[in-house]
Design a protein around this motif. Structure first.
Motif, short mmCIF file in Angstrom:
data_model
loop_
_atom_site.label_atom_id
_atom_site.label_comp_id
_atom_site.label_asym_id
_atom_site.label_seq_id
_atom_site.Cartn_x
_atom_site.Cartn_y
_atom_site.Cartn_z
N ASP A 171 6.60 -2.97 -6.65
CA ASP A 171 7.77 -3.25 -7.48
C ASP A 171 8.93 -2.44 -6.91
OD1 ASP A 171 9.73 -3.55 -9.38
OD2 ASP A 171 8.43 -3.16 -11.10
N VAL A 172 9.64 -3.03 -5.98
CA VAL A 172 10.67 -2.31 -5.25
C VAL A 172 11.72 -1.73 -6.18
CG1 VAL A 172 12.54 -2.55 -3.56
CG2 VAL A 172 10.32 -3.63 -3.13
N ALA A 176 13.35 2.03 -6.58
CA ALA A 176 14.76 2.14 -6.20
C ALA A 176 15.62 2.66 -7.35
CB ALA A 176 15.28 0.78 -5.74
N SER A 177 15.21 2.40 -8.58
CA SER A 177 16.02 2.79 -9.74
C SER A 177 15.60 4.11 -10.37
CB SER A 177 15.95 1.68 -10.80
OG SER A 177 14.62 1.50 -11.27
N ALA A 178 14.59 4.76 -9.81
CA ALA A 178 14.12 6.04 -10.39
C ALA A 178 15.21 7.10 -10.26
CB ALA A 178 12.85 6.49 -9.69
N ASP A 254 6.86 9.88 -12.20
CA ASP A 254 7.18 11.08 -11.44
C ASP A 254 6.98 10.87 -9.94
OD1 ASP A 254 8.13 12.70 -13.42
OD2 ASP A 254 6.24 13.71 -13.82
N LYS A 255 6.04 10.01 -9.56
CA LYS A 255 5.90 9.68 -8.14
C LYS A 255 7.18 9.04 -7.63
CE LYS A 255 3.11 6.31 -6.76
NZ LYS A 255 1.90 5.59 -6.24
N ALA A 256 7.71 8.09 -8.39
CA ALA A 256 8.96 7.44 -8.00
C ALA A 256 10.11 8.45 -7.94
CB ALA A 256 9.28 6.31 -8.96
N ARG A 257 10.17 9.35 -8.92
CA ARG A 257 11.24 10.36 -8.94
C ARG A 257 11.10 11.33 -7.76
NH1 ARG A 257 12.25 12.99 -14.72
NH2 ARG A 257 14.24 13.45 -13.69
N SER A 284 11.01 2.03 -0.64
CA SER A 284 11.64 1.44 -1.82
C SER A 284 12.49 2.46 -2.55
CB SER A 284 10.57 0.88 -2.77
OG SER A 284 9.80 -0.12 -2.15
N ALA A 285 12.03 3.72 -2.56
CA ALA A 285 12.74 4.79 -3.26
C ALA A 285 13.88 5.37 -2.43
CB ALA A 285 11.76 5.89 -3.64
#
Length: 410
Positions: A171-172, A176-178, A254-257, A284-285
């Protein structure tokens, strides 16, 4: 559509296959399909409503790692009941060549079956030795998916036939939005993975760290994952150990952040990787990626255009490349820009549509086979036992060939 998905590995021990199955199931549910996932799980594990536990798993050496699998008489009975009660339009098995629930479900299946192969191992003695046992089950598979060209190659060389290549999905926009986390910013290097699994390569990064910190004294390493933290830094000079921060297991959020916060994400994996989902998540992030030059990683990183590569297991080369990236914000921005375009091909909007197309193909094929059998009961059955076979569905060696196509994505 009623879809049954079988996860071979324990749901309570995070891993790339489990994440892929979870995200696929939730994507399909979001599209209005009915999905049930059968997976091993420890008693008391909090499971999503679409997951059915087949009981606890046991650790088994597999593909250079230790996989937690569920296999046996009781598991077979539970799997058979789940298959029969599910009345699925299509059954989607993951890693059916492993001694797992997927293989048990393949034996129990009677309708359209799709199988995804994740393993990349050019010399899998276990897979070659198991082929005579697997053959009857694998002949039930209507279509095969490989998550990369390297997983496809492993399948072809060990089990015969062919497969459509559909990569793992991400889920890109979620990554990307984190929101970056302030305390994880500021010349930080990220690593996510099991600390005590040597093939994830953390020891290589630890060997590179003294040189990185000598040349970039303000840098620090953030490590997320389970394992023995003291053992991980045992060979690091004591005065440098405070520059390593262990975060333990982190949530998806938290992984995304974390990936949104770091200046460089390092993937020093040694081998056994057929894809590299963490690289896609990092891209993605917006995290500039530095990875070992495994074939699968090079393909995911668009040949080094969406992330930099260093020679596998070369700590000195890793240190040099990492220092160069930390010192060059323009290069990091260039990698981010290319990665943000490249990564869209891995989004679930694309990957999910490809998987659904395979489902629809095998369901239509099964319906056509049934109609053909009724119209011509004297038709000679093919290698899989069905009448009116497609001549292209059987390889020269008599093993079934995958239905469908292979979409290039690298």
């Amino acid at each position: 559509m009623r879809i049954g998905i079988v996860c071979p590995y324990s749901w309570d021990v995070p891993g790339g296959v489990q994440f892929h199955i979870r995200d696929l199931a939730e994507h399909l549910i979001g599209l209005g399909h009915e999905v049930s996932v059968l997976a091993p799980a420890e008693e008391g594990t909090l499971l999503p409503p679409y997951v059915v536990s087949a009981g606890r798993a046991v650790p088994v050496p597999y593909n250079g790692s230790v996989a937690r699998l569920n296999f046996g008489v009781l598991s077979a009975a539970r799997t058979r009941r789940w298959v029969n009660e599910g009345d699925f339009d299509v059954l989607h098995l993951h890693e059916p060549a492993a001694p797992s629930l997927a293989l048990l479900a393949c034996w129990a299946a009677s309708g359209p079956v799709v199988a995804t192969f994740h393993t990349s191992n050019p010399r899998s003695r276990a897979m070659m030795a198991a082929y005579p046992i697997l053959q009857a089950a694998l002949e039930k598979i209507s279509a095969r998916i490989a998550v990369s060209e390297y997983a496809r190659r492993t399948l072809v060389e060990h089990l015969g036939g062919d497969a459509v290549v559909i990569p793992n999905g991400v889920d890109v926009d979620f990554f990307a939005s984190a929101e970056p986390k302030t305390e994880w910013q500021g010349e930080t290097i990220g690593f996510i993975g099991r600390i005590d699994e040597s093939r994830k390569g953390l020891p290589v990064l630890m060997r590179a760290l003294p040189e990185i910190l000598r040349r970039r004294p303000g840098a620090r390493l953030l490590v997320a994952g389970r394992g023995d933290e003291r053992e991980a830094v045992a060979d690091l000079p004591e005065e440098l150990r405070e520059r390593v921060e262990f975060l333990g297991m982190v949530s998806d959020e938290d992984k995304a952040r974390l990936l949104r916060s770091v200046d460089v994400y390092v993937a020093p994996n040694l081998g056994g990787e057929s894809f590299g989902i963490i690289l896609v998540e990092a891209m993605s992030a917006g995290a500039p990626v530095l990875a070992s030059d495994l074939d699968a990683f090079a393909q995911v990183l668009d040949g080094g255009r969406a992330g930099e590569l260093f020679p596998n297991e070369d700590a000195d080369a890793l240190a040099e490349a990492c220092v160069r990236l930390l010192s060059d914000p323009e290069r990091r921005a260039e990698l981010r820009a290319h990665a943000s375009r490249h990564v869209r091909r891995f989004d679930w909007s694309t990957v999910g549509a490809d998987v659904l197309a395979v489902y629809e193909t095998v369901i239509e094929g099964a319906a056509g086979s049934t109609t053909g059998s009724s119209a011509d009961s004297d038709a000679e059955p093919d290698a899989a036992g069905s009448a009116a076979a497609d001549p292209g569905s059987v390889a020269a060696d008599g093993r079934p060939r995958a239905t469908g196509w292979r979409r290039p994505w690298g």
